[in-house]
Design a protein around this motif. Structure first.
Motif, PDB file in Angstrom:
ATOM      1  N   LEU A  38      72.450  74.603  51.685  1.00  0.00           N
ATOM      2  CA  LEU A  38      72.301  75.236  50.372  1.00  0.00           C
ATOM      3  C   LEU A  38      70.852  75.177  49.907  1.00  0.00           C
ATOM      4  CD1 LEU A  38      75.498  73.947  48.511  1.00  0.00           C
ATOM      5  CD2 LEU A  38      75.098  76.232  49.454  1.00  0.00           C
ATOM      6  N   TRP A  39      70.202  74.046  50.169  1.00  0.00           N
ATOM      7  CA  TRP A  39      68.801  73.878  49.782  1.00  0.00           C
ATOM      8  C   TRP A  39      67.921  74.925  50.463  1.00  0.00           C
ATOM      9  CZ3 TRP A  39      65.042  72.564  46.796  1.00  0.00           C
ATOM     10  CH2 TRP A  39      63.761  72.275  47.294  1.00  0.00           C
ATOM     11  N   ARG A  40      68.133  75.082  51.769  1.00  0.00           N
ATOM     12  CA  ARG A  40      67.304  76.042  52.514  1.00  0.00           C
ATOM     13  C   ARG A  40      67.638  77.480  52.139  1.00  0.00           C
ATOM     14  NH1 ARG A  40      64.707  74.350  57.549  1.00  0.00           N
ATOM     15  NH2 ARG A  40      64.654  72.091  57.586  1.00  0.00           N
ATOM     16  N   GLU A  48      61.079  72.418  53.127  1.00  0.00           N
ATOM     17  CA  GLU A  48      60.078  71.507  52.562  1.00  0.00           C
ATOM     18  C   GLU A  48      59.330  72.104  51.369  1.00  0.00           C
ATOM     19  OE1 GLU A  48      56.285  68.778  54.078  1.00  0.00           O
ATOM     20  OE2 GLU A  48      57.152  70.259  55.435  1.00  0.00           O
ATOM     21  N   HIS A  49      59.023  73.404  51.458  1.00  0.00           N
ATOM     22  CA  HIS A  49      58.283  74.055  50.371  1.00  0.00           C
ATOM     23  C   HIS A  49      59.216  74.897  49.510  1.00  0.00           C
ATOM     24  CE1 HIS A  49      55.246  73.220  53.443  1.00  0.00           C
ATOM     25  NE2 HIS A  49      54.409  73.075  52.426  1.00  0.00           N
ATOM     26  N   ALA A  50      59.027  74.815  48.202  1.00  0.00           N
ATOM     27  CA  ALA A  50      59.827  75.642  47.295  1.00  0.00           C
ATOM     28  C   ALA A  50      59.004  75.949  46.057  1.00  0.00           C
ATOM     29  CB  ALA A  50      61.110  74.920  46.910  1.00  0.00           C
ATOM     30  N   ARG A  63      63.419  65.066  49.609  1.00  0.00           N
ATOM     31  CA  ARG A  63      64.808  64.759  49.312  1.00  0.00           C
ATOM     32  C   ARG A  63      64.913  63.374  48.683  1.00  0.00           C
ATOM     33  NH1 ARG A  63      69.548  66.473  53.196  1.00  0.00           N
ATOM     34  NH2 ARG A  63      71.295  65.754  51.964  1.00  0.00           N
ATOM     35  N   TYR A  64      65.823  63.264  47.741  1.00  0.00           N
ATOM     36  CA  TYR A  64      65.907  62.061  46.963  1.00  0.00           C
ATOM     37  C   TYR A  64      67.330  61.872  46.460  1.00  0.00           C
ATOM     38  CZ  TYR A  64      65.146  59.568  42.450  1.00  0.00           C
ATOM     39  OH  TYR A  64      65.216  58.726  41.371  1.00  0.00           O
TER      40      TYR A  64
END
Ligand SMILES: [Zn+2]
Length: 313
Positions: A38-40, A48-50, A63-64
């Motif tokens: 979902l993040w990608r 990594e970049h957004a 990520r945390y």
């Protein structure tokens, strides 16, 4: 298992290639993998970049995990947290992402659909949980796209009954049962998409209004000689009528075989996968069935991912 269906339209070869549960689980083994997807898909193609709305620019995210165990990605420049499930059907759900994805996999891996009861069994969750997931996926992800049909469009109506209570109904019960019959309007582009609508009546405005709302005026209509279609003729680019009441079913390319074949499959499907479809849920059942038809040339993997893309919007 639903009965085999001899009216099933011929499918593209690709749809026979399998997407096994093993392959599915290799792709989405746990919650973390589902969240990463979902993040990608939604924010960060490279993971990594957004775009950070607070920094108003592209930043590096890490990520945390929060103290509540909720995963998020954090902007390394300003500390903003981004939750990949925000605004999706998965947000605020206590059911794990892995189960959601698995439910979506099951709903796209059978030809005629799967019931909440079957989901309960396959996923090992409570019936209420299964029903909630099933209903969300169906009503939110498989809903009609609202794009009017174009080209050659066959239109027909059919009556859908609730299940009779038993084989021995009194005359009165049989009459009540017939009264509960609901009309369904089916509209299908030849070689294209289908739309289904529960309509209050096969006559007048309920029928013509549903056609206007779902079929583009540039379309050529193909219908039988039912009178309720006649007033629509001057609003459409063309209207070809097959004279069913005179016993004629095909005249050159004038017929409504596509939509009639579809209705045949629909009714077989309704008898097979579901014990009964109550009126309350009929439209969402029809939308699910139409969604499946509209993705009929997709293979199982592509169909699952189409549903997943809808969820990740
Ligand atoms: Zn930032």
């Amino acid at each position: 298992m639903p009965p085999a269906n001899r009216h099933e339209p011929k499918r593209a070869k690709s749809s026979h290639s399998d997407y096994s549960v093993t392959e599915f689980l290799a792709e989405f083994p746990d919650d973390a993998a589902c969240l990463e997807h979902l993040w990608r898909t939604r924010y960060s193609p490279d993971g990594e970049h957004a775009h950070c709305p607070r920094c108003d620019g592209e930043k590096v995210f890490k990520r945390y995990a929060t103290k509540q165990g909720r995963q998020s990605w954090t902007c390394t420049a300003c500390g903003l947290h981004v939750h990949p499930t925000a605004g999706t059907i998965f947000a605020k759900s206590s059911t794990s992402l892995k189960l959601w994805f698995h439910a979506m996999y099951l709903m796209t891996s059978t030809r005629c659909g799967i019931s909440a009861k079957q989901l309960e069994r396959e996923l090992g969750v409570h019936y209420k949980t299964a029903w909630r997931m099933f209903n969300k996926i169906r009503t939110e992800l498989m809903k009609d796209d609202a794009l009017p049909l174009k080209g050659n469009v066959e239109i027909d109506e059919t009556g859908v009954h609730g299940r009779p209570r038993g084989p021995k109904m009194t005359k009165k019960e049989a009459a009540q049962w017939r009264e509960r019959q609901v009309s369904v309007l089916g509209m299908v582009e030849r070689g294209g998409r289908v739309k289904l609508r529960v309509i209050e009546s096969r006559r007048g405005e309920p029928l013509s209004g549903a056609v206007r709302a779902n079929v583009n005026p540039d379309a050529i209509m193909f219908t039988d000689d039912w009178g309720a279609y006649k007033p629509l003729a001057r609003e459409y680019a063309g209207h070809n009528v097959i004279n069913h009441s005179a016993g004629v079913y095909v005249w050159g390319d004038i017929h409504t075989n596509t939509i009639e074949g579809f209705f045949g499959n629909l009714k077989t499907g309704m008898r097979g996968a579901y014990k009964a479809v109550s009126q309350k849920w009929l439209q969402s059942y029809l939308d699910e069935y139409a969604w499946r038809y509209n993705h009929r040339t997709y293979g199982p993997r592509a169909m699952f991912h189409a549903l997943l893309d809808e969820a990740a919007r």
